[in-house]
Write an enzyme that holds these catalytic residues in place. Structure first.
Site, PDB file in Angstrom:
ATOM      1  N   CYS A 111      -1.085  -8.044  -7.443  1.00 17.59           N
ATOM      2  CA  CYS A 111      -0.161  -6.874  -7.926  1.00 17.59           C
ATOM      3  C   CYS A 111      -0.387  -6.366  -8.638  1.00 17.59           C
ATOM      4  O   CYS A 111      -0.036  -6.847  -9.961  1.00 17.59           O
ATOM      5  CB  CYS A 111       1.345  -7.894  -7.061  1.00 17.59           C
ATOM      6  SG  CYS A 111       2.261  -6.399  -7.283  1.00 17.59           S
ATOM      7  N   HIS A 153       4.675  -6.870   1.614  1.00 18.74           N
ATOM      8  CA  HIS A 153       4.804  -6.688  -0.108  1.00 18.74           C
ATOM      9  C   HIS A 153       5.139  -6.073  -0.125  1.00 18.74           C
ATOM     10  O   HIS A 153       5.899  -5.481  -1.509  1.00 18.74           O
ATOM     11  CB  HIS A 153       2.928  -6.769  -0.294  1.00 18.74           C
ATOM     12  CG  HIS A 153       2.663  -6.735  -1.492  1.00 18.74           C
ATOM     13  ND1 HIS A 153       2.069  -7.841  -1.838  1.00 18.74           N
ATOM     14  CD2 HIS A 153       2.926  -6.372  -2.070  1.00 18.74           C
ATOM     15  CE1 HIS A 153       2.131  -8.017  -3.383  1.00 18.74           C
ATOM     16  NE2 HIS A 153       2.520  -6.531  -3.808  1.00 18.74           N
ATOM     17  N   GLU A 154       4.539  -4.693   0.229  1.00 25.77           N
ATOM     18  CA  GLU A 154       5.198  -3.419  -0.399  1.00 25.77           C
ATOM     19  C   GLU A 154       7.132  -3.145  -0.263  1.00 25.77           C
ATOM     20  O   GLU A 154       7.946  -2.643  -0.993  1.00 25.77           O
ATOM     21  CB  GLU A 154       4.883  -2.109   0.218  1.00 25.77           C
ATOM     22  CG  GLU A 154       3.190  -1.877  -0.218  1.00 25.77           C
ATOM     23  CD  GLU A 154       2.650  -2.320  -1.962  1.00 25.77           C
ATOM     24  OE1 GLU A 154       3.540  -2.185  -2.935  1.00 25.77           O
ATOM     25  OE2 GLU A 154       1.645  -3.050  -1.145  1.00 25.77           O
ATOM     26  N   HIS A 157       8.603  -5.202  -2.573  1.00 29.86           N
ATOM     27  CA  HIS A 157       9.328  -4.807  -3.752  1.00 29.86           C
ATOM     28  C   HIS A 157      10.572  -4.284  -4.093  1.00 29.86           C
ATOM     29  O   HIS A 157      10.953  -4.089  -4.701  1.00 29.86           O
ATOM     30  CB  HIS A 157       7.746  -3.808  -3.746  1.00 29.86           C
ATOM     31  CG  HIS A 157       7.253  -4.400  -4.827  1.00 29.86           C
ATOM     32  ND1 HIS A 157       6.769  -4.695  -5.906  1.00 29.86           N
ATOM     33  CD2 HIS A 157       5.319  -4.297  -4.691  1.00 29.86           C
ATOM     34  CE1 HIS A 157       5.168  -5.217  -5.734  1.00 29.86           C
ATOM     35  NE2 HIS A 157       5.025  -4.867  -5.009  1.00 29.86           N
TER      36      HIS A 157
HETATM   37 NI    NI Z   1       2.552  -5.309  -5.287  1.00 29.89          NI
END
Ligand code: NI
Length: 192
Positions: A111, A153-154, A157
């Site tokens: 990341c 994953h996004e 965030h």
């Molecule tokens: Ni990331």
């Protein structure tokens, strides 16, 4: 590793605003504001010009809003065994997802907001996702394999969650240089 000042990172002493990565981001309202549209444009530009960026969430460049962007390009086929298709840059606003079954698979994740470590993360292999485009039209779909991983994953965030939160004792994770060597050796072995 040197810090790229365009990105907020949690583990770099030169980065002052890393709290934005750890708080749930704000919902975007429609019609979209000029400010949020500009953020999306900035994210798009950064993602396509950065050589190693499959996806990006607004908090990673310091903005507390629920906007993500992602793409799957040719290079993904080299690094991943579960790429379904190439995908052009796509913006998704206020995205959510739900798994379509219990199946998970572990694979490497790094990341741009985490400079010092990387590791394997277990993710759902098949998800249904929803969100909005810049015009406020609803987008929904099913994602499998690498795209499902990327979206998880996004979306993490914008909820203040980072890949390292998912590291587990039985999966490999650790200092980024060490892990990269292991990963590259694996990829070479696969492509021989
Ligand atoms: Ni990331």
């Amino acid at each position: 590793m040197t810090h790229d000042p365009r990105f907020v990172a949690i583990d770099n002493e030169n980065c002052q605003n890393s709290h934005v990565l750890r708080n749930p981001a704000r919902e975007v309202t429609f019609p979209i504001s000029a400010e949020n549209e500009k953020i999306a444009q900035e994210m798009l530009e950064l993602m396509v010009t950065h050589g190693n960026c499959a996806g990006l969430a607004a908090p990673q460049i310091g903005y507390d809003v629920r906007i993500i962007i992602y793409h799957v390009d040719e290079i993904a086929f080299k690094y991943r065994v579960d790429v379904e298709a190439i995908l052009p840059p796509t913006i998704l606003i206020n995205p959510i997802y739900k798994p379509l079954n219990d199946e998970k698979r572990a694979d490497w994740e790094g990341c741009l907001s985490v400079n010092t470590v990387m590791g394997e993360v277990r993710r759902f292999t098949e998800i249904a996702y929803e969100g909005y485009d810049l015009e406020g039209r609803q987008i929904s779909g099913i994602a499998k394999g690498f795209l499902a991983r990327l979206l998880q994953h996004e979306i993490d965030h914008i909820n203040g969650v980072l890949c390292l939160d998912h590291f587990e004792d039985d999966l490999r994770h650790g200092p980024i240089d060490e892990m990269r060597k292991i990963r590259m050796a694996e990829i070479e072995a696969r492509t021989l």
